[in-house]
Scaffold this motif. Structure first.
Motif, PDB file in Angstrom:
ATOM      1  N   ILE A 153      33.428  39.713  44.304  1.00  0.00           N
ATOM      2  CA  ILE A 153      33.381  38.881  42.986  1.00  0.00           C
ATOM      3  C   ILE A 153      34.970  38.303  42.932  1.00  0.00           C
ATOM      4  CG2 ILE A 153      33.499  39.922  40.547  1.00  0.00           C
ATOM      5  CD1 ILE A 153      31.901  42.370  41.541  1.00  0.00           C
TER       6      ILE A 153
ATOM      7  N   ALA B 111      33.107  34.446  36.212  1.00  0.00           N
ATOM      8  CA  ALA B 111      33.396  34.972  37.457  1.00  0.00           C
ATOM      9  C   ALA B 111      32.257  34.462  38.774  1.00  0.00           C
ATOM     10  CB  ALA B 111      33.164  36.465  37.201  1.00  0.00           C
TER      11      ALA B 111
ATOM     12  N   ARG C   9      44.105  35.053  41.505  1.00  0.00           N
ATOM     13  CA  ARG C   9      42.909  35.619  41.015  1.00  0.00           C
ATOM     14  C   ARG C   9      42.776  36.953  41.934  1.00  0.00           C
ATOM     15  NH1 ARG C   9      38.223  30.729  39.777  1.00  0.00           N
ATOM     16  NH2 ARG C   9      39.596  29.695  38.596  1.00  0.00           N
TER      17      ARG C   9
ATOM     18  N   ASP D 261      33.374  38.670  32.185  1.00  0.00           N
ATOM     19  CA  ASP D 261      33.812  37.241  32.832  1.00  0.00           C
ATOM     20  C   ASP D 261      32.687  36.476  33.110  1.00  0.00           C
ATOM     21  OD1 ASP D 261      35.123  35.178  33.429  1.00  0.00           O
ATOM     22  OD2 ASP D 261      36.033  35.849  35.333  1.00  0.00           O
TER      23      ASP D 261
ATOM     24  N   SER E 242      37.460  36.614  40.269  1.00  0.00           N
ATOM     25  CA  SER E 242      37.774  36.530  38.873  1.00  0.00           C
ATOM     26  C   SER E 242      39.296  36.607  38.565  1.00  0.00           C
ATOM     27  CB  SER E 242      36.913  37.645  38.021  1.00  0.00           C
ATOM     28  OG  SER E 242      37.364  37.457  36.600  1.00  0.00           O
TER      29      SER E 242
ATOM     30  N   GLY F 225      40.018  40.398  36.904  1.00  0.00           N
ATOM     31  CA  GLY F 225      39.684  41.230  37.959  1.00  0.00           C
ATOM     32  C   GLY F 225      39.876  42.807  37.507  1.00  0.00           C
TER      33      GLY F 225
END
Length: 273
Positions: free
Chosen positions: A196, A256, A230, A253, A198, A201
């Motif tokens: 992931i 993401a 990120r 998010d 983002s 996070g």
């Protein structure tokens, strides 16, 4: 509460569907299901006793084993499944839909496999070798359908000696079809790795830790094109959890980036239940 109701309704409907498959496809052609149900079918075809009642009686000691290893609710649901199957087999007439044993074995196996897989997904089992397979599966994870298929080989050999080897091969087709469909529906053994990416996070990490018992590894990263800082989060989940995890990520998010890959194996601690 609503989810519990859906589980109970699913178990009842699918268990009745198993009884339908037994009486309409398998028993008229003397084709057996696997495990304890198959043994009960042999006794039902060779004695005056109803197969459904025999299934219920043979499952009692196995359900007691499961009570100590798999939990009260699981066994209560499994007892409901075995009871509904037993009752439905007494009400549904033993009348073949098809005279072709190959078609009967395939369609009977497919129906039993789909119904059994959905019962597994509802937190229950159909008793018999299913419970034994789940106890073994707690220690070392295998595709459950394949594991049950392996244990059911004994039923094939018994049917070959009692009936004939053509019927034994038809039984093998039925059990194989059931096993494949169980693994297609019941996917708890399938593990997925999520990467992931983002800029939220920390928020995603907190939400995932609050909702799932899964470890997460966080790495600081930088976008090559934008040079933006990120977080990259790595976690391993089961296939069952995927939709809920995706929902949590979208809510936290929507932008993401998530890469989902199937995991071949997991070493170290991984919560299996």
């Amino acid at each position: 509460m609503f989810r519990r109701l859906i589980e109970i309704v699913t178990i009842i409907v699918m268990s009745a569907l198993i009884g339908f498959a037994f009486n309409m496809f398998l028993l008229p052609q003397e084709i057996l299901s696997g495990g304890v149900s198959g043994i009960a079918m042999i006794l039902g075809l060779r004695t005056p006793f109803n197969t459904g009642i025999i299934i219920f009686l043979l499952n009692i000691p196995i359900l007691l084993l499961g009570y100590f290893r798999l939990g009260k609710r699981f066994i209560a649901y499994s007892l409901l499944s075995v009871g509904v199957t037993s009752i439905s087999m007494q009400w549904i007439p033993v009348r073949g839909i098809s005279d072709d044993p190959i078609l009967s074995s395939i369609f009977g196996g497919v129906i039993v496999g789909i119904a059994t897989g959905l019962i597994f997904r509802s937190g229950a089992s159909t008793g018999g070798f299913d419970i034994i397979g789940m106890v073994v599966n707690q220690k070392k994870e295998f595709p459950l359908g394949g594991l049950i298929f392996g244990m059911n080989a004994i039923v094939v050999f018994i049917s070959g000696f009692i009936f004939d080897w053509d019927r034994a091969l038809y039984t093998m087709i039925s059990i194989f079809a059931s096993g494949k469909l169980i693994d297609s529906v019941h996917t708890r053994h399938v593990k997925l790795t999520l990467m992931i990416i983002s800029n939220k996070g920390d928020a995603i990490k907190k939400k995932l830790l609050a909702n799932f018992v899964r470890g997460i590894t966080v790495i600081d990263a930088e976008g090559a094109y934008t040079s933006e800082k990120r977080n990259v989060l790595f976690t391993v989940i089961t296939r069952y959890e995927l939709e809920d995890v995706k929902r949590v990520i979208r809510e936290t998010d929507p932008r993401a980036f998530v890469n989902i890959t199937q995991t071949v194996d997991v070493m170290g601690y991984f919560r299996r239940n």
